[in-house]
Design a protein around this motif. Structure first.
Motif, PDB file in Angstrom:
ATOM      1  N   GLN A 331       0.821  -1.209   0.000  1.00 51.82           N
ATOM      2  CA  GLN A 331       0.000   0.000   0.000  1.00 51.82           C
ATOM      3  C   GLN A 331       0.859   1.263   0.000  1.00 51.82           C
ATOM      4  O   GLN A 331       0.443   2.307  -0.509  1.00 51.82           O
ATOM      5  N   CYS A 332       2.035   1.172   0.574  1.00 51.72           N
ATOM      6  CA  CYS A 332       2.944   2.327   0.598  1.00 51.72           C
ATOM      7  C   CYS A 332       4.146   2.140  -0.314  1.00 51.72           C
ATOM      8  O   CYS A 332       4.627   3.115  -0.911  1.00 51.72           O
ATOM      9  N   HIS A 333       4.650   0.911  -0.398  1.00 51.40           N
ATOM     10  CA  HIS A 333       5.916   0.674  -1.089  1.00 51.40           C
ATOM     11  C   HIS A 333       5.776  -0.024  -2.441  1.00 51.40           C
ATOM     12  O   HIS A 333       6.779  -0.212  -3.136  1.00 51.40           O
ATOM     13  N   ALA A 337       1.647   2.399  -5.544  1.00 55.29           N
ATOM     14  CA  ALA A 337       1.190   3.063  -4.327  1.00 55.29           C
ATOM     15  C   ALA A 337       1.159   4.575  -4.515  1.00 55.29           C
ATOM     16  O   ALA A 337       2.055   5.145  -5.146  1.00 55.29           O
ATOM     17  N   MET A 339       1.930   6.835  -2.546  1.00 52.65           N
ATOM     18  CA  MET A 339       3.123   7.452  -1.964  1.00 52.65           C
ATOM     19  C   MET A 339       4.229   7.603  -3.005  1.00 52.65           C
ATOM     20  O   MET A 339       5.022   8.531  -2.959  1.00 52.65           O
TER      21      MET A 339
END
Length: 427
Positions: A331-333, A337, A339
């Motif tokens: 979800q972040c990496h 994502a 981000m």
């Protein structure tokens, strides 16, 4: 007198002489206490300069316990020889440095000797602070003497024998302490000289980023080759050019001031609070640090060839790690994502931790994360130490290494995860 008698007499003289030298080395006179100087005795400009010096020296980082008052000490500093607790450096006359004169304060920074004459442990990096100028020392004194006094006694140190016998530090100092302010190199410009002074002196970067020898001194000839601090790897500062994307000066300045850099990743562990201090100083100080650091780069050995990505990712551990990554990390990496696609955060392929020779920092990031700091939350990452066991941490590490690095697989990751988890719990 017989030959034997002469030898015995000569030997006795040598023993007495050695004892005299030892006493002279070990004994340091006390400096008379003073009444705590009133805050009004220091002008505003000197106090402001002192705030800059204290921030560059990271004083609040080491002299503030978790949940404690700033500069009041009590922070445990883990060493291979036991635990040392940081002292109170507020102007409290009873438990801090309120009754220290500028002379006593200067002696502590230059020679590692407390006001009452006892020798300070080199966890307080006086072997670097000795290079500070008189002006910077006076400014730091003014700033600290105008802080809020806090009555707080640090816990007793927990060191093994004989290192808990302070007078022996006199012999350590003979080997590693070279007192005196740093002199500029006339062949270099002012920015480089300022950077060297900050890195080698006030910033004491080598004390964390260098390997230590058996008695806790920085290994000769290996300054900035990398070290270990509080369970985290302090990367080699002379290998910044060997990163997957070599560091630029702008990136290094941004990292040191914000804790995050494009194409490299985020600060964590003991380095994160350092970047928060550096964010408060003039940018030209950090630019000077970056200038000097980039001037000391040296060739690095080529990393071992990694197996093909398909082969590396086909191991059972990496396959299990892929499932864990999809559940907790993507979800972040992950490449899609927000981000990364919107926030322009760097891919893990550039991460120092993922590309390091050991899995230490990658494990620590997974175990401990980066805590939430209110508005200052750009580097936040949740901790997974309570969610995943040591094998799962090792599986995630295997997946990260196989997917995002061109370097060979790490070994014995699960054992290191167990060791670091235990050490973290004990701190």
């Amino acid at each position: 007198m017989t030959r034997k008698s002469r030898l015995l007499a000569g030997g006795g003289v040598l023993v007495v002489a050695a004892l005299v030298v030892a006493v002279l080395l070990m004994w340091k006179p006390a400096i008379a206490p003073v009444s705590p100087p009133p805050a009004t005795s220091f002008d505003a400009q000197t106090r402001l300069a002192g705030a800059r010096v204290v921030a560059l020296g990271d004083c609040v980082v080491c002299h503030t316990a978790k949940g404690g008052q700033p500069f009041a000490g009590g922070l445990p500093l883990a060493t291979p020889f036991g635990t040392i607790y940081a002292t109170n450096i507020t102007p409290d006359a009873e438990t801090g440095i309120g009754n220290w004169s500028l002379e006593a304060f200067t002696r502590a920074l230059r020679h590692g000797v407390a006001r009452d004459g006892h020798l300070l442990y080199p966890a307080f990096p006086y072997i670097h602070f000795t290079r500070m100028s008189d002006t910077d020392i006076s400014a730091a004194y003014a700033y600290l003497m105008t802080r809020e006094p806090v009555n707080a006694v640090a816990p007793a140190n927990e060191l093994i024998f004989p290192l808990n016998f302070r007078p022996l530090l006199a012999f350590w100092n003979v080997l590693f302490l070279h007192p005196g302010a740093q002199q500029p190199d006339a062949s270099k410009d002012a920015v480089w000289n300022r950077g060297k002074l900050l890195v080698d002196g006030l910033g004491h970067c080598a004390s964390c980023h260098s390997p230590l020898n058996a008695i806790g001194g920085e290994q000769s000839g290996r300054a900035f080759d990398g070290g270990v601090v509080d369970g985290w790897e302090a990367p080699a500062l002379n290998a910044l050019g060997a990163a997957p994307r070599p560091w630029t000066k702008d990136q290094l300045v941004t990292y040191l001031r914000t804790g995050r850099a494009d194409e490299h990743g985020a600060a964590a562990g003991p380095m994160l609070p350092v970047t928060r201090d550096l964010a408060t100083v003039p940018v030209e100080d950090v630019q000077a640090i970056a200038t000097y650091l980039l001037s000391i780069q040296k060739p690095q050995p080529a990393p071992a060839n990694a197996p093909a990505a398909a082969e590396a990712g086909s191991t059972p551990g990496a396959q299990r790690g892929a499932t864990l990554f999809a559940a907790s990390c993507a979800q972040c990496h992950g490449p899609a994502a927000p981000m990364q696609s919107i926030g322009e955060r760097p891919t893990l392929a550039f991460s120092t931790a993922v590309n390091a020779a050991t899995p230490r920092n990658a494990i620590q990031m997974m175990l401990s994360g980066n805590g939430w700091h209110g508005e200052d939350s750009e580097n936040y990452m949740p901790a997974f130490g309570q969610i995943y066991n040591d094998q799962q941490i090792a599986d995630l590490a295997a997946y990260l290494r196989a997917t995002y690095s061109q370097r060979g697989p790490w070994q014995d990751v699960e054992a290191m995860a167990a060791k670091l988890r235990k050490e973290n719990h004990a701190r």
